[in-house]
Scaffold this active site. Structure first.
Site, short mmCIF file in Angstrom:
data_model
loop_
_atom_site.label_atom_id
_atom_site.label_comp_id
_atom_site.label_asym_id
_atom_site.label_seq_id
_atom_site.Cartn_x
_atom_site.Cartn_y
_atom_site.Cartn_z
N GLU A 295 -4.34 -16.55 -22.18
CA GLU A 295 -3.72 -16.92 -24.01
C GLU A 295 -4.62 -16.25 -24.69
O GLU A 295 -4.08 -15.26 -25.00
CB GLU A 295 -3.08 -17.96 -24.30
CG GLU A 295 -1.92 -18.50 -23.74
CD GLU A 295 -2.08 -19.15 -22.07
OE1 GLU A 295 -0.82 -19.56 -21.42
OE2 GLU A 295 -3.10 -18.84 -21.84
N ASP B 260 11.88 -35.40 -29.82
CA ASP B 260 11.82 -34.66 -29.25
C ASP B 260 12.79 -33.22 -29.38
O ASP B 260 13.87 -33.58 -30.47
CB ASP B 260 12.04 -34.51 -27.32
CG ASP B 260 10.80 -33.72 -27.27
OD1 ASP B 260 10.78 -32.96 -26.80
OD2 ASP B 260 10.19 -34.08 -26.18
#
Length: 503
Positions: A238, A287
């Site tokens: 990344e 969530d």
């Protein structure tokens, strides 16, 4: 402009009127989430809350709550150009990524962007201005949020977790939520298919008696944060992808304690280890599904060193029912990266879309240039198997290229006119499913459904297939000219004024 830390980015947001600074007291307990949600729904700015109740640190929220700030994070690069970055990722999705910049340029000399790939090591970092160890570490000094009324506790929501396994040289950077359970201990919630969990599993297999090193960076530079949520190939770090997004090399600081590298521009850095067998029950928390998740055991990270920039800014977020949370906005922007990667294996794919209302991964709609009977089924199976990101995708809808997969009206029309439920459904049982999915009969195991919403070929149907209604192109060109003249005439006379005539 390339942003190498969060504060540079905030200065640009401030200059653009995209940062609202709030001096009034805001409680990280529920209030900050409610305020950020209201700002996101109103397409409003990022929020810098200077007076977070119970903390001396400012709390940053709604940073990526609008597409324009994602574009700005990449130096004003239009998000549409992420398709180009997807093309680059597709080109470099090889078994082995070159280990040096010279090797990369020798392999792909035409890709000048690769000059920004190799990270740059820094000897010092601003987060070394305050270093805490031992009993001095106390995560409670940070304005960590409790996002939803029935959350069990507060939650670190946007910490970049840096790990390295034993099978790959690259470091993995990803965002996993973390529940503090003591002044220096957090539960690391990562699902089994995610990079951090796989790094941890490979370490445990090779070093069962040794602690697993982990870094957590909070308030990093925007390109690194975006890279952490992007579909980066396993062979690419990344940090390297952040260099492509930023257009400048990522600056890293090496942690001697863990042997890992942290983004040098981060506001806060946690250094620590997950000790063998150290787990705790996590949750429940609200969530992205729109529900509170069930409790489950996850590894516990013990923080041995905490580093903070002077007047460090704590960056938080929240997960809620899609599409009204930051993960949904980020997923929409990064959707285009998937298209070129999938086309590398399936060149017949025209477009690919993950609707944010479906939690940005549970439903995929893909259009193809159909070439043979059964083609749609091959594509369904390919989507489920090619990229790890789609392991938990429950529904795959395949359409012809004449359908705009981002237009639900067009997709529903294709389903209602091109699908026979018995003939065109593909049902697969006992496959991996997100354990957060309460609809599955067993935790982590459920079924998948594919719908072939393409026009049927010989062999797929015995009936003559209907011909869609279309306009005559020659008539359309003539009407285009007439319509333009109507528009000019109305403009000359006003929308409703006079007797505008055509000549």
């Amino acid at each position: 402009m390339s942003f190498h830390d969060l504060r540079q980015f905030l200065e640009r947001l401030r200059a653009r009127g995209q940062l609202l600074e709030i001096d009034a007291p805001i409680d990280p307990e529920l209030e900050s989430t409610a305020l950020s949600l209201r700002a996101l729904r109103a397409h409003g700015p990022a929020l810098l809350m200077h007076n977070a109740t119970g903390s001396t640190h400012a709390l940053l929220g709604n940073l990526f709550g609008h597409r324009s700030r994602i574009e700005l994070a990449m130096g004003d690069r239009p998000v549409a150009s992420l398709r180009e970055l997807g093309e680059l990722l597709a080109a470099i999705k090889e078994p082995r990524w070159p280990s040096s910049l010279r090797g990369a340029l020798a392999t792909w000399p035409e890709l000048a962007q690769l000059a920004h790939v190799a990270p740059k090591r820094e000897h010092d970092a601003p987060f070394n201005e305050e270093v805490l160890e031992g009993a001095d570490i106390d995560l409670r000094r940070l304005p960590i949020q409790r996002c939803w009324p029935e959350d069990v506790d507060r939650l670190i929501t946007f910490g970049l977790v840096i790990t390295r396994g034993t099978r790959q040289a690259r470091q993995n950077v990803a965002i996993y939520r973390q529940q503090p359970i003591a002044r220096n201990r957090v539960i690391m919630r990562w699902l089994a298919h995610r990079g951090g969990a796989q790094d941890h599993a490979s370490w445990q297999a090779m070093h069962p008696d040794r602690p697993f090193p982990v870094l957590v960076a909070i308030g990093a530079d925007p390109a690194t944060m975006l890279a952490a949520v992007a579909p980066v190939p396993d062979t690419l770090s990344e940090y390297e992808f952040a260099g492509l997004l930023r257009g400048a090399r990522t600056r890293l600081w090496h942690s001697d304690l863990t042997g890992l590298d942290a983004p040098a521009g981060a506001e806060i850095l946690l250094e620590g280890f997950i000790h063998p067998g150290d787990t705790a029950l996590e949750g429940p928390f609200g969530d992205h599904t729109g529900y509170y998740n069930v409790q489950a055991p996850f590894p516990v990270l013990t923080v041995e060193r905490m580093r903070l920039r002077r007047n460090a800014i704590y960056h938080g977020s929240y997960m809620g029912r899609a599409p009204f949370d930051e993960p949904s906005v980020l997923s929409m922007a990064l959707n285009d990266i998937f298209v070129p990667i999938l086309r590398r294996v399936f060149p017949e794919i025209v477009d690919f879309y993950l609707p944010p209302e479906a939690c940005s991964y549970r439903v995929a709609v893909v259009s193809i240039r159909k070439q043979y009977a059964g083609h749609a089924r091959r594509v369904m199976l390919g989507v489920w198997s090619y990229l790890r990101q789609f392991t938990y995708t429950k529904f795959v809808i395949v359409t012809d290229e004449d359908i705009d997969v981002r237009d639900w009206g067009a997709v529903i029309w294709a389903i209602s006119t091109r699908v026979d439920p018995a003939r065109d459904s593909v049902l697969i049982e006992n496959t991996p499913i997100d354990y957060l999915d309460f609809a599955s009969p067993s935790s982590g195991l459920g079924s998948k459904l594919g719908l072939d919403a393409t026009r049927k070929w010989a062999g797929e149907s015995d009936r003559e297939w209907g011909r869609p209604i279309t306009l005559d192109p020659r008539v359309e060109r003539r009407v285009d000219a007439i319509w333009e003249r109507i528009g000019r005439a109305r403009s000359d006379e006003g929308d409703y004024g006079g007797d505008a005539a055509l000549s």
